[in-house]
Design an enzyme around this catalytic site. Structure first.
Site, PDB file in Angstrom:
ATOM      1  N   HIS A   1       5.644  -1.099   1.685  1.00  0.00           N
ATOM      2  CA  HIS A   1       4.642  -0.171   2.210  1.00  0.00           C
ATOM      3  C   HIS A   1       4.542  -0.440   3.724  1.00  0.00           C
ATOM      4  O   HIS A   1       4.749  -1.564   4.171  1.00  0.00           O
ATOM      5  CB  HIS A   1       3.312  -0.493   1.521  1.00  0.00           C
ATOM      6  CG  HIS A   1       2.192   0.447   1.798  1.00  0.00           C
ATOM      7  ND1 HIS A   1       1.422   0.371   2.940  1.00  0.00           N
ATOM      8  CD2 HIS A   1       1.678   1.466   1.068  1.00  0.00           C
ATOM      9  CE1 HIS A   1       0.485   1.310   2.892  1.00  0.00           C
ATOM     10  NE2 HIS A   1       0.617   1.987   1.771  1.00  0.00           N
TER      11      HIS A   1
ATOM     12  N   ASP B   1       2.755  -8.934  -1.582  1.00  0.00           N
ATOM     13  CA  ASP B   1       1.860  -7.781  -1.548  1.00  0.00           C
ATOM     14  C   ASP B   1       1.621  -7.365  -3.000  1.00  0.00           C
ATOM     15  O   ASP B   1       2.510  -6.831  -3.662  1.00  0.00           O
ATOM     16  CB  ASP B   1       2.536  -6.658  -0.744  1.00  0.00           C
ATOM     17  CG  ASP B   1       1.755  -5.337  -0.796  1.00  0.00           C
ATOM     18  OD1 ASP B   1       0.802  -5.225  -1.611  1.00  0.00           O
ATOM     19  OD2 ASP B   1       2.114  -4.424  -0.036  1.00  0.00           O
TER      20      ASP B   1
ATOM     21  N   GLN C   1      -0.074  -3.078  -5.776  1.00  0.00           N
ATOM     22  CA  GLN C   1       0.280  -2.255  -6.935  1.00  0.00           C
ATOM     23  C   GLN C   1       0.481  -3.098  -8.190  1.00  0.00           C
ATOM     24  O   GLN C   1       0.749  -2.549  -9.259  1.00  0.00           O
ATOM     25  CB  GLN C   1       1.562  -1.458  -6.647  1.00  0.00           C
ATOM     26  CG  GLN C   1       1.433  -0.447  -5.525  1.00  0.00           C
ATOM     27  CD  GLN C   1       0.517   0.713  -5.884  1.00  0.00           C
ATOM     28  OE1 GLN C   1       0.223   0.978  -7.052  1.00  0.00           O
ATOM     29  NE2 GLN C   1       0.039   1.415  -4.871  1.00  0.00           N
TER      30      GLN C   1
ATOM     31  N   LYS D   1      -7.713  -0.169  -5.773  1.00  0.00           N
ATOM     32  CA  LYS D   1      -6.641   0.203  -6.702  1.00  0.00           C
ATOM     33  C   LYS D   1      -6.849  -0.464  -8.063  1.00  0.00           C
ATOM     34  O   LYS D   1      -6.149  -0.194  -9.025  1.00  0.00           O
ATOM     35  CB  LYS D   1      -5.282  -0.189  -6.124  1.00  0.00           C
ATOM     36  CG  LYS D   1      -4.949   0.561  -4.842  1.00  0.00           C
ATOM     37  CD  LYS D   1      -3.569   0.220  -4.344  1.00  0.00           C
ATOM     38  CE  LYS D   1      -3.412   0.538  -2.866  1.00  0.00           C
ATOM     39  NZ  LYS D   1      -3.001   1.923  -2.631  1.00  0.00           N
TER      40      LYS D   1
HETATM   41  C1  LIG Z   1       2.323  -1.673  -2.083  1.00  0.00           C
HETATM   42  C2  LIG Z   1       1.136  -1.410  -1.215  1.00  0.00           C
HETATM   43  N1  LIG Z   1       0.841  -2.270  -0.228  1.00  0.00           N
HETATM   44  C3  LIG Z   1      -0.214  -2.094   0.577  1.00  0.00           C
HETATM   45  C4  LIG Z   1      -1.051  -1.020   0.432  1.00  0.00           C
HETATM   46  C5  LIG Z   1      -2.204  -0.867   1.378  1.00  0.00           C
HETATM   47  O1  LIG Z   1      -3.395  -1.034   0.722  1.00  0.00           O
HETATM   48  P1  LIG Z   1      -4.784  -0.731   1.468  1.00  0.00           P
HETATM   49  O2  LIG Z   1      -4.643   0.633   2.055  1.00  0.00           O
HETATM   50  O3  LIG Z   1      -5.778  -0.783   0.369  1.00  0.00           O
HETATM   51  O4  LIG Z   1      -4.987  -1.784   2.492  1.00  0.00           O
HETATM   52  C6  LIG Z   1      -0.805  -0.101  -0.575  1.00  0.00           C
HETATM   53  C7  LIG Z   1      -1.691   1.068  -0.752  1.00  0.00           C
HETATM   54  O5  LIG Z   1      -1.351   2.206  -0.608  1.00  0.00           O
HETATM   55  C8  LIG Z   1       0.317  -0.301  -1.409  1.00  0.00           C
HETATM   56  O6  LIG Z   1       0.609   0.573  -2.378  1.00  0.00           O
END
Ligand SMILES: Cc1ncc(COP(=O)(O)O)c(C=O)c1O
Lengths: 151, 419
Positions: free
Chosen positions: B135, B212, B215, B238
């Site tokens: 991401h 991370d 998900q 999430k």
């Molecule tokens: C794999 C992954 N990492 C990081 C994030 C970022 O999360 P947040 O926007 O809650 O900080 C997301 C969310 O879309 C994600 O799916």
């Protein structure tokens, strides 16, 4: 489904399937790039503007949804042979049409085929798809170097 | 077009979907004249009544600032806030609450590590390693770090199914690798990465690993101790919890060695103009008044999910994924993007001749919420040569009937576009 047809009118579907004036323009003297970071859509507009400020040629190229592709395609049809000044009037009128902002609407301008895109005003998330090509065109006419973003 | 295959349409034993769906007020509404089908859980999950009520209850009865007063409300607020820290520790199987730092979300957790650990322990000749499927929030903070320190960012590629190429990973790892940052589950592809093995390999090379888990935590039970990871990041929203709250897990010895990130109240022991002494862990990393209500809501979300049982949730979602995947295989003109053998409940796809954005609009018309776009993973889109995909991501409250609705709407999109 019936109201979806108001957004996706047959003219739009047709321009999406076979976009007019698609591809680059070798002797373009104005170009600009437009980008919609939300959906990853990307588009180039190429213009040949002559010494009398008439848009002799206008083409586009890029990837986009049906709305943005059809809008770009119809835009090129509308603007070929018109002056840069006219293009600005059409830009204003089209943005008013797409956002449903009647106030700034220029009654003297015949929008013709562009009217088929008026369904987007019911879809706030899609208005930017319809206006991307127009913002990019305007950047090309103004000679802006940085890519246009619709956000 | 898509005829349902003989996949069972019953829920996993033990997960009472009717009861579960009743726990989520937002699900019971019509969108464009159809009952809402919410398949955008990967972006953010909906909240059970228990979470919503817990936050209201906290504000109605116990709110005050934390760690700041001798009065009763401040003590109650502090108890609730710290009580959740213990829940989080147990939920991810950490050893100590000193290792649980509250942050705004995954993004902030990663930025904290990149700034604090990165600034202190990464130098000009060093390398930071990410994967091609991260991401953006697990790419950009490391790019910023590399810009500041003149370190080099290396990228582990994935294959056309969306599985990381571990031989390449092995090759790229070396004694200059300082940090490996990998996602446990890809939000764009659904791939579950073999992070445990990858962590062991990184440790052999002398690198620390940030996982991370944004998900991963909603779908599977996570054990940071068994994984042996150094940092683990996730977001409350999430996990059926509130927005604005997330967690950074950090190995205590590392958090101890790291400089503070933000300065302010809460993170100090003593402030003097000739030198300030920082607070102990985890407060060293929690400057300023935190999102106390968010923390309280996160606690309720963890209770909710743990109460249902992540094993049952996982089993149910795997059934949904198997059913959706089987239907996708029968749907003409549909290409699934991300076909790893080990996947979480995410189905990314494209339809021949129809832009994902248009698919999204047609599905919305049928009351179906999916995500369309690049899913903050532009390198993944580039790998597959698409500007965007449509992504259906399933949660614990989704049903087989909802997947039927999804495919019915896909039929309609194909019909409308003459495909
Ligand atoms: C794999 C992954 N990492 C990081 C994030 C970022 O999360 P947040 O926007 O809650 O900080 C997301 C969310 O879309 C994600 O799916």
């Amino acid at each position: 489904m019936s109201d979806l047809r108001e957004l996706y009118q047959e003219v739009i579907m047709d321009h999406n399937r076979s976009p007019r004036n698609y591809g680059s323009l070798e002797d373009a003297n104005r170009t600009a790039e437009g980008f919609n970071p939300l959906c990853g859509d990307q588009l180039q507009v190429y213009l040949y503007v002559n010494n009398d400020a008439i848009i002799e040629e206008v083409r586009f190229e890029g990837k986009g949804c049906a709305i943005s592709t059809a809008s770009a395609s119809i835009m090129t049809e509308t603007l070929r042979g018109r002056s840069a000044e006219d293009a600005e009037r059409y830009f204003q009128a089209f943005c008013a049409l797409a956002t449903g902002d009647g106030e700034t609407f220029d009654q003297n301008l015949d929008l013709g085929k562009l009217e088929v895109l008026n369904g987007v005003r019911e879809y706030p998330a899609r208005v930017k798809c319809a206006t991307l090509a127009w913002h990019t065109l305007r950047a090309a006419l103004r000679g802006d170097k940085t890519p246009v973003k619709t956000e | 077009m898509g005829v349902p295959t003989s996949v069972s349409s019953s829920a996993a034993p033990g997960l009472d979907l009717d009861a579960i769906r009743n726990d989520f007020p937002v699900l019971h509404q019509q969108v464009h004249g159809h009952p809402l089908v919410y398949l955008d859980n990967g972006a953010s999950a909906q909240k059970p009544e228990a979470v919503i009520q817990m936050i209201a209850d906290y504000y109605c009865k116990d709110h005050a600032n934390v760690h700041r007063g001798v009065h009763t409300l401040s003590q109650r607020a502090t108890d609730r806030y710290e009580g959740v820290r213990g829940k989080v520790r147990d939920f991810i199987h950490a050893e100590s609450t000193n290792e649980i730092v509250y942050v705004r979300g995954t993004t902030e957790a990663i930025n904290l590590v990149a700034s604090s650990y990165g600034q202190a322990f990464v130098g000009p000749e060093d390398e930071v390693l990410v994967t091609e499927m991260e991401h953006h929030s697990n790419i950009v903070p490391w790019q910023l770090l590399c810009e500041r320190t003149n370190a080099t960012l290396k990228v582990v590629p994935f294959d056309d199914r969306g599985e990381l190429i571990l031989d390449r990973y092995r090759d790229i790892l070396n004694e200059r690798t300082r940090i490996v940052a990998i996602t446990q589950v890809s939000n764009a592809l659904g791939t579950i990465n073999p992070v445990r093995d990858m962590i062991a390999m990184a440790h052999d090379a002398g690198a620390v690993v940030l996982v991370d888990g944004a998900q991963a935590v909603p779908h599977m039970s996570v054990d940071v101790t068994a994984l042996d990871c150094d940092f683990y990041a996730f977001s409350g929203h999430k996990l059926y919890g509130p927005t604005g709250i997330g967690v950074l897990y950090g190995r205590e010895s590392l958090l101890d060695a790291m400089p503070p990130w933000q300065g302010g109240g809460e993170m100090i022991m003593q402030v003097r103009f000739d030198g300030t002494e920082y607070n102990e862990l985890p407060y060293k990393f929690e400057a300023g008044t935190p999102d106390i209500a968010g923390v309280v809501g996160l606690g309720a979300a963890i209770d909710y999910v743990a109460g249902l049982g992540l094993d049952l949730i996982d089993e149910h979602e795997q059934q949904l994924l198997a059913y959706a995947t089987a239907r996708a295989a029968e749907q003409s003109g549909m290409r699934v993007i991300g076909t790893a053998s080990d996947k979480a409940a995410i189905l990314s796809f494209e339809l021949d001749g129809i832009h994902p954005h248009d698919v999204g609009t047609v599905l919305d018309h049928e009351g179906i919420a999916v995500r369309t776009g690049h899913h903050c993973a532009m390198p993944v889109m580039e790998h597959f040569g698409v500007p965007a995909t449509v992504r259906a991501s399933f949660g614990l409250y989704n049903t087989h009937a909802e997947i039927d609705r999804l495919f019915g709407a896909i039929d309609k999109a194909q019909e409308l576009f003459g495909q």
